[in-house]
Design a protein around this motif. Sequence first.
Motif, PDB file in Angstrom:
ATOM      1  N   ILE A 165      -3.323   3.327   0.416  1.00  0.00           N
ATOM      2  CA  ILE A 165      -4.101   3.017  -0.789  1.00  0.00           C
ATOM      3  C   ILE A 165      -3.322   2.020  -1.636  1.00  0.00           C
ATOM      4  O   ILE A 165      -2.085   1.947  -1.573  1.00  0.00           O
ATOM      5  CB  ILE A 165      -4.405   4.282  -1.602  1.00  0.00           C
ATOM      6  N   SER A 166      -4.043   1.244  -2.430  1.00  0.00           N
ATOM      7  CA  SER A 166      -3.391   0.252  -3.283  1.00  0.00           C
ATOM      8  C   SER A 166      -3.232   0.734  -4.715  1.00  0.00           C
ATOM      9  O   SER A 166      -2.520   0.109  -5.506  1.00  0.00           O
ATOM     10  CB  SER A 166      -4.198  -1.051  -3.270  1.00  0.00           C
ATOM     11  N   THR A 167      -3.913   1.846  -5.083  1.00  0.00           N
ATOM     12  CA  THR A 167      -3.789   2.391  -6.438  1.00  0.00           C
ATOM     13  C   THR A 167      -2.479   3.151  -6.578  1.00  0.00           C
ATOM     14  O   THR A 167      -1.813   3.460  -5.583  1.00  0.00           O
ATOM     15  CB  THR A 167      -4.968   3.317  -6.753  1.00  0.00           C
ATOM     16  N   LEU A 168      -2.144   3.465  -7.810  1.00  0.00           N
ATOM     17  CA  LEU A 168      -0.874   4.131  -8.107  1.00  0.00           C
ATOM     18  C   LEU A 168      -1.070   5.612  -8.409  1.00  0.00           C
ATOM     19  O   LEU A 168      -0.323   6.209  -9.187  1.00  0.00           O
ATOM     20  CB  LEU A 168      -0.181   3.441  -9.288  1.00  0.00           C
ATOM     21  N   GLN A 169      -2.063   6.225  -7.803  1.00  0.00           N
ATOM     22  CA  GLN A 169      -2.262   7.666  -7.957  1.00  0.00           C
ATOM     23  C   GLN A 169      -3.094   8.187  -6.795  1.00  0.00           C
ATOM     24  O   GLN A 169      -3.840   7.439  -6.158  1.00  0.00           O
ATOM     25  CB  GLN A 169      -2.947   8.002  -9.280  1.00  0.00           C
ATOM     26  N   CYS A 170      -2.944   9.480  -6.539  1.00  0.00           N
ATOM     27  CA  CYS A 170      -3.684  10.144  -5.469  1.00  0.00           C
ATOM     28  C   CYS A 170      -4.103  11.523  -5.965  1.00  0.00           C
ATOM     29  O   CYS A 170      -3.273  12.293  -6.465  1.00  0.00           O
ATOM     30  CB  CYS A 170      -2.832  10.276  -4.203  1.00  0.00           C
ATOM     31  N   ASP A 171      -5.378  11.813  -5.831  1.00  0.00           N
ATOM     32  CA  ASP A 171      -5.918  13.100  -6.272  1.00  0.00           C
ATOM     33  C   ASP A 171      -5.922  14.061  -5.087  1.00  0.00           C
ATOM     34  O   ASP A 171      -6.634  13.866  -4.109  1.00  0.00           O
ATOM     35  CB  ASP A 171      -7.337  12.905  -6.818  1.00  0.00           C
ATOM     36  N   PHE A 172      -5.120  15.131  -5.188  1.00  0.00           N
ATOM     37  CA  PHE A 172      -5.049  16.138  -4.129  1.00  0.00           C
ATOM     38  C   PHE A 172      -6.081  17.253  -4.308  1.00  0.00           C
ATOM     39  O   PHE A 172      -6.154  18.165  -3.477  1.00  0.00           O
ATOM     40  CB  PHE A 172      -3.653  16.777  -4.087  1.00  0.00           C
ATOM     41  N   THR A 173      -6.866  17.210  -5.359  1.00  0.00           N
ATOM     42  CA  THR A 173      -7.786  18.307  -5.669  1.00  0.00           C
ATOM     43  C   THR A 173      -8.760  18.608  -4.534  1.00  0.00           C
ATOM     44  O   THR A 173      -9.038  19.779  -4.259  1.00  0.00           O
ATOM     45  CB  THR A 173      -8.557  18.001  -6.965  1.00  0.00           C
ATOM     46  N   SER A 192       9.281   2.030   2.601  1.00  0.00           N
ATOM     47  CA  SER A 192      10.322   2.431   1.659  1.00  0.00           C
ATOM     48  C   SER A 192      10.726   3.889   1.888  1.00  0.00           C
ATOM     49  O   SER A 192      10.123   4.604   2.695  1.00  0.00           O
ATOM     50  CB  SER A 192       9.812   2.275   0.223  1.00  0.00           C
ATOM     51  N   MET A 193      11.736   4.319   1.152  1.00  0.00           N
ATOM     52  CA  MET A 193      12.120   5.726   1.159  1.00  0.00           C
ATOM     53  C   MET A 193      11.074   6.537   0.395  1.00  0.00           C
ATOM     54  O   MET A 193      10.334   6.010  -0.432  1.00  0.00           O
ATOM     55  CB  MET A 193      13.490   5.901   0.498  1.00  0.00           C
ATOM     56  N   VAL A 236       4.451   0.837   1.655  1.00  0.00           N
ATOM     57  CA  VAL A 236       4.435   0.116   2.925  1.00  0.00           C
ATOM     58  C   VAL A 236       4.040  -1.324   2.636  1.00  0.00           C
ATOM     59  O   VAL A 236       3.009  -1.583   2.029  1.00  0.00           O
ATOM     60  CB  VAL A 236       3.450   0.742   3.932  1.00  0.00           C
ATOM     61  N   GLN A 237       4.928  -2.245   3.060  1.00  0.00           N
ATOM     62  CA  GLN A 237       4.641  -3.678   2.882  1.00  0.00           C
ATOM     63  C   GLN A 237       4.844  -4.360   4.220  1.00  0.00           C
ATOM     64  O   GLN A 237       5.952  -4.383   4.756  1.00  0.00           O
ATOM     65  CB  GLN A 237       5.548  -4.272   1.812  1.00  0.00           C
ATOM     66  N   VAL A 267       0.857  -1.188   0.000  1.00  0.00           N
ATOM     67  CA  VAL A 267       0.000   0.000   0.000  1.00  0.00           C
ATOM     68  C   VAL A 267       0.890   1.235   0.000  1.00  0.00           C
ATOM     69  O   VAL A 267       2.097   1.160   0.272  1.00  0.00           O
ATOM     70  CB  VAL A 267      -0.956   0.012   1.208  1.00  0.00           C
ATOM     71  N   TYR A 268       0.263   2.383  -0.294  1.00  0.00           N
ATOM     72  CA  TYR A 268       1.022   3.613  -0.450  1.00  0.00           C
ATOM     73  C   TYR A 268       0.380   4.731   0.361  1.00  0.00           C
ATOM     74  O   TYR A 268      -0.840   4.791   0.532  1.00  0.00           O
ATOM     75  CB  TYR A 268       1.082   4.025  -1.925  1.00  0.00           C
ATOM     76  N   THR A 269       1.228   5.619   0.846  1.00  0.00           N
ATOM     77  CA  THR A 269       0.784   6.812   1.560  1.00  0.00           C
ATOM     78  C   THR A 269       1.424   8.027   0.911  1.00  0.00           C
ATOM     79  O   THR A 269       2.614   7.992   0.563  1.00  0.00           O
ATOM     80  CB  THR A 269       1.163   6.743   3.047  1.00  0.00           C
ATOM     81  N   THR A 270       0.627   9.093   0.745  1.00  0.00           N
ATOM     82  CA  THR A 270       1.120  10.281   0.045  1.00  0.00           C
ATOM     83  C   THR A 270       0.985  11.510   0.929  1.00  0.00           C
ATOM     84  O   THR A 270       0.174  11.556   1.861  1.00  0.00           O
ATOM     85  CB  THR A 270       0.325  10.518  -1.252  1.00  0.00           C
TER      86      THR A 270
END
Length: 296
Positions: A37-45, A68-69, A62-63, A18-21
Amino acid sequence: MNLVLRWDPPEGTANDTVYTTEYKSSVTIFRTGCVNISTLQCDFTPFNLSVYGKYTGRVWAVQRRERSMCAESNTITLDKDSFIDAPIVTLLSNGPTLEVIIKDPLFWISTLRDVYNSATYNITYWKKGQKEKARFISNVQQNRVVLNDLDPLTKYCVQAQINTDRNRNPSNTSDTVCESTTNEKESLWMAVVVVCVVLTVAVVLVVVTVVHWKSILKFFYPKDALPLEFIESLPATRSSPVYLAMRNSSPVVEKYDPISVSAVDELNLLEAAGSSCSKKHEDTERRKKKRLKNTD
């Protein structure tokens, strides 16, 4: 005017990654965006962005319990780097001229005119099949333009594009819209025909209304007719005893007896009951003694 952070997954990524932005502007620190989130994009709008802000994003993977860095994105200034969508063009034919109507594209944040108040349009038009001979009108500020230098009874095609003074990217070009011009005399003739038809219909309606006004009045306001049997029975009904009794009746006076309710203390009630019982006992003893004397 939307701000989306996209990234590629790291090599050897497992399915449970998963990813955190986060994002920041030129005057703020990093703030949380999308989390786990598991998707490869995040909408900041949706995060209350400024149309004039300068933004940077970053993301990490995050796994399980490993992280990760951070990977940081490029910096984007919304009003200078946004790609503007194409406008919508509509054509109206009026004799040997065409009126071009331009509608601005929708923005995710604010509107085109609020962000770029000095935006202009570039209009390109040509005879259908002769785009190489296209003509241009630049820096048009109005969203309605009349093309006068056209040939009658000819089909023309039009495109439009938006230019701004701050954005380095001109908008996409609108879809090509084509429309034919007409002859000025034919256009005037059609207008005369339309006016004559409207006047004729109006005169006919007025004449019909005047001639048949009674029928029209009865149609819209009909008179309700009562059944003959009901009408004949009305005089008899008024002289009937029931009708007279109902008409001359007066409100019924109800008869009642007054009732008073008083609260009695429970202790007093028991004492009263006890004294009553003692009195009855004494009366009983007296009666017994009296009987004994009579016997003697």
